[in-house]
Scaffold this active site. Structure first.
Site, PDB file in Angstrom:
ATOM      1  N   LYS A 263       0.830  -1.193   0.000  1.00 26.99           N
ATOM      2  CA  LYS A 263       0.000   0.000   0.000  1.00 26.99           C
ATOM      3  C   LYS A 263       0.874   1.256   0.000  1.00 26.99           C
ATOM      4  O   LYS A 263       2.038   1.213   0.412  1.00 26.99           O
ATOM      5  CB  LYS A 263      -0.879   0.034   1.253  1.00 26.99           C
ATOM      6  CG  LYS A 263      -1.906  -1.065   1.353  1.00 26.99           C
ATOM      7  CD  LYS A 263      -2.639  -0.980   2.688  1.00 26.99           C
ATOM      8  CE  LYS A 263      -3.695  -2.067   2.812  1.00 26.99           C
ATOM      9  NZ  LYS A 263      -4.859  -1.817   1.953  1.00 26.99           N
ATOM     10  N   ARG A 337     -10.398 -11.563   1.704  1.00 25.66           N
ATOM     11  CA  ARG A 337     -11.259 -12.606   1.132  1.00 25.66           C
ATOM     12  C   ARG A 337     -10.571 -13.973   1.152  1.00 25.66           C
ATOM     13  O   ARG A 337     -11.229 -15.000   1.173  1.00 25.66           O
ATOM     14  CB  ARG A 337     -11.669 -12.207  -0.295  1.00 25.66           C
ATOM     15  CG  ARG A 337     -10.534 -12.095  -1.274  1.00 25.66           C
ATOM     16  CD  ARG A 337     -10.881 -11.263  -2.501  1.00 25.66           C
ATOM     17  NE  ARG A 337     -10.942  -9.847  -2.171  1.00 25.66           N
ATOM     18  CZ  ARG A 337     -11.231  -8.884  -3.056  1.00 25.66           C
ATOM     19  NH1 ARG A 337     -11.503  -9.205  -4.314  1.00 25.66           N
ATOM     20  NH2 ARG A 337     -11.264  -7.624  -2.692  1.00 25.66           N
TER      21      ARG A 337
END
Length: 506
Positions: A263, A337
């Protein structure tokens, strides 16, 4: 903070001993002859007070009123939402004061929603994080009395609100801890401590045991971190053994760098909040043990860090999930996920009545809904409606988003059964469609709380959402009555060893 519900009219509130008396004023205020009513009437006539939500007027040593400080607060129509706004504004103004006892006088005619809002609004606004401060500022407010026209009538709503406040604060405190404190190991310890204190069953698995189960997708995310993964199972058994449980699954990424797909550095510190789903599950269980509903609830928390390292999983890797489905990794920052899919497959063994996962999953959901409503996806219309109603009642709202099959087209790949990301368009829905593949055997809902689990800027911190929504939903399910597990048999055990015994974490 100690809350008490008490029958109080304005005349009684005038004689109540407290440091502060907070009087909520509706648009239809009816003046009486007691000191409190006279004060409110004079303020309204002079237009020094407006009954609009959030409008405040402070008074000191008002004649005939025992409390030295009086706050008059407008609350509009007296609904829960307006009462919450009024209480939050007033309680926020008291944070720097030395007040230890607060009396809140609710307007006559307000309902259970106002009681709930008064309790939770006060708790939220008076919360102060002190865990890692060398000179913590003390929280002075110790006692809060909620004055209503009939305490007996509001007793049930009051107890539910007080339990919600305890659970929300528990979740906020965990969420606010720095990532070198709130590790996966710490989450396991918190679950174990809660279980021992409140009679829950707990199981905490380490990497070797998680590998033996076959959670290859989950463990791949954990590979790049020196912190060992934990898979936590909590059991609350308030109903009969034969009643199918509701399973809550919380994403427990205790820090998310994005992994190899790292990130940007700006605001990366906020990625400690990526375990907001796990915190909300633990907070909900903390509230459940206060209320003790006749319901069976399972909590599943896959927890690890997502870090860049020589052993980290990487774009192009193929993972094998617990379900047997293979997953091509196209972006390691879509890790939530990947840990949730194994937990959702694991949930099948409980023969659940419903499964709800809670996750800070996608920035796309923040773009879609901001920080007002959590995103909600569901395969069952009744479950979706129940969650919407619960969120509205708890002032912790969600909004249903679609699950059309066409959204999964971008997840197709030449190299595995499914890819973990697609294009930018509809990112929150695509993530939900990925999870949907692993939830075919039970009613399922997914709450994307990326926009609601924490606040940034000057008010930076965990919100404890959606504990209020989840607790309201569970209490409603108790009232509806839980069905028996499939075939009339009790739900299956969590693992091959007794669930009440904590297994050694590797």
């Amino acid at each position: 903070m100690d809350f008490e519900l008490k029958t109080l009219a304005p005349a009684g509130a005038a004689t109540e001993k407290a440091d502060v008396l907070l009087v909520l004023v509706t648009e239809g205020f009816q003046a009486g002859k007691d000191p409190v009513s006279r004060l409110v009437s004079a303020a309204l006539q002079a237009r020094d007070l407006e009954p609009k939500p959030g409008k405040l007027l402070h008074a000191y040593r008002a004649e005939g009123i025992a409390a030295p400080r009086v706050i008059l607060a407008g609350c509009g129509d007296g609904s829960g939402k307006r009462v919450q706004s009024a209480v939050q504004a007033a309680a926020g103004a008291l944070r720097s004061s030395a007040a230890k006892k607060l009396v809140i006088l609710l307007p006559a005619g307000t309902g259970d929603d106002a009681v709930r809002a008064a309790v939770c609004g006060t708790a939220e606004s008076s919360y102060v994080y002190v865990a890692t401060k060398s000179k913590p500022e003390g929280r002075e407010l110790k006692k809060v009395v909620i004055g209503v026209a009939d305490a007996a009538a509001g007793k049930q709503a009051f107890h539910r609100a007080r339990a919600a406040a305890v659970g929300i604060e528990f979740a906020r405190e965990l969420g606010n801890l720095p990532p070198n404190y709130a590790t996966p190991t710490r989450l396991g310890e918190e679950a174990t401590r809660m279980a021992k204190s409140h009679g829950l069953q707990v199981e905490v698995l380490g990497p070797k045991e998680i590998a033996r189960i076959g959670m290859g997708s989950f463990l791949s995310v954990a590979k790049g971190s020196a912190e060992p993964a934990r898979f936590i199972t909590l059991r609350y058994e308030g109903a009969g053994k034969g009643e199918a449980p509701i399973v809550l699954v919380g994403k427990g990424i205790t820090f998310d760098t994005g992994g190899i797909s790292i990130k940007p550095s700006a605001e990366m510190d906020e990625m400690k909040f990526d375990m907001g789903g796990a915190a909300s599950v633990l907070g909900t269980f903390r509230a459940l043990v206060e209320l003790k509903p006749k319901l069976n609830v399972i909590g599943l928390i896959p927890s690890c860090e997502n870090m860049p390292d020589g052993s980290s999983y990487k774009p192009g890797d193929i993972l094998t999930s617990l379900s047997g489905q293979t997953i091509e990794v196209l972006n390691t920052d879509a890790e939530g996920r990947l840990i949730l899919c194994d937990a959702l497959t694991y949930a099948e063994r409980f023969k659940p009545r419903a499964v709800i996962d809670i996750a800070t999953l996608t920035g796309a959901c923040v773009v879609a809904l901001g920080n007002v409503r959590s995103g909600m996806f569901a395969t069952d219309d009744a479950l979706a409606q129940q969650l919407v109603q619960a969120g509205d009642a708890a002032l912790d709202p969600c909004w249903r988003l679609p699950l059309d099959d066409e959204y999964a087209e971008g997840l197709k790949t030449n190299f595995a059964d499914v890819a973990n990301v697609a294009g930018r368009a509809g990112g929150a829905v695509v993530a939900a469609k990925f999870l949907h593949r692993f939830t075919q055997n039970y009613p399922w809902a997914h709450l994307d709380i990326a926009g609601t689990a924490w606040k940034g800027g000057p008010a930076k911190g965990s919100t404890g959402r959606p504990v209020g929504l989840l607790l309201e939903y569970l209490v409603a399910q108790e009232a509806a009555g839980a069905p028996r597990a499939a075939g009339g048999k009790p739900a299956a055990k969590a693992a091959t060893k007794p669930a009440g015994r904590r297994r050694a974490a590797a």
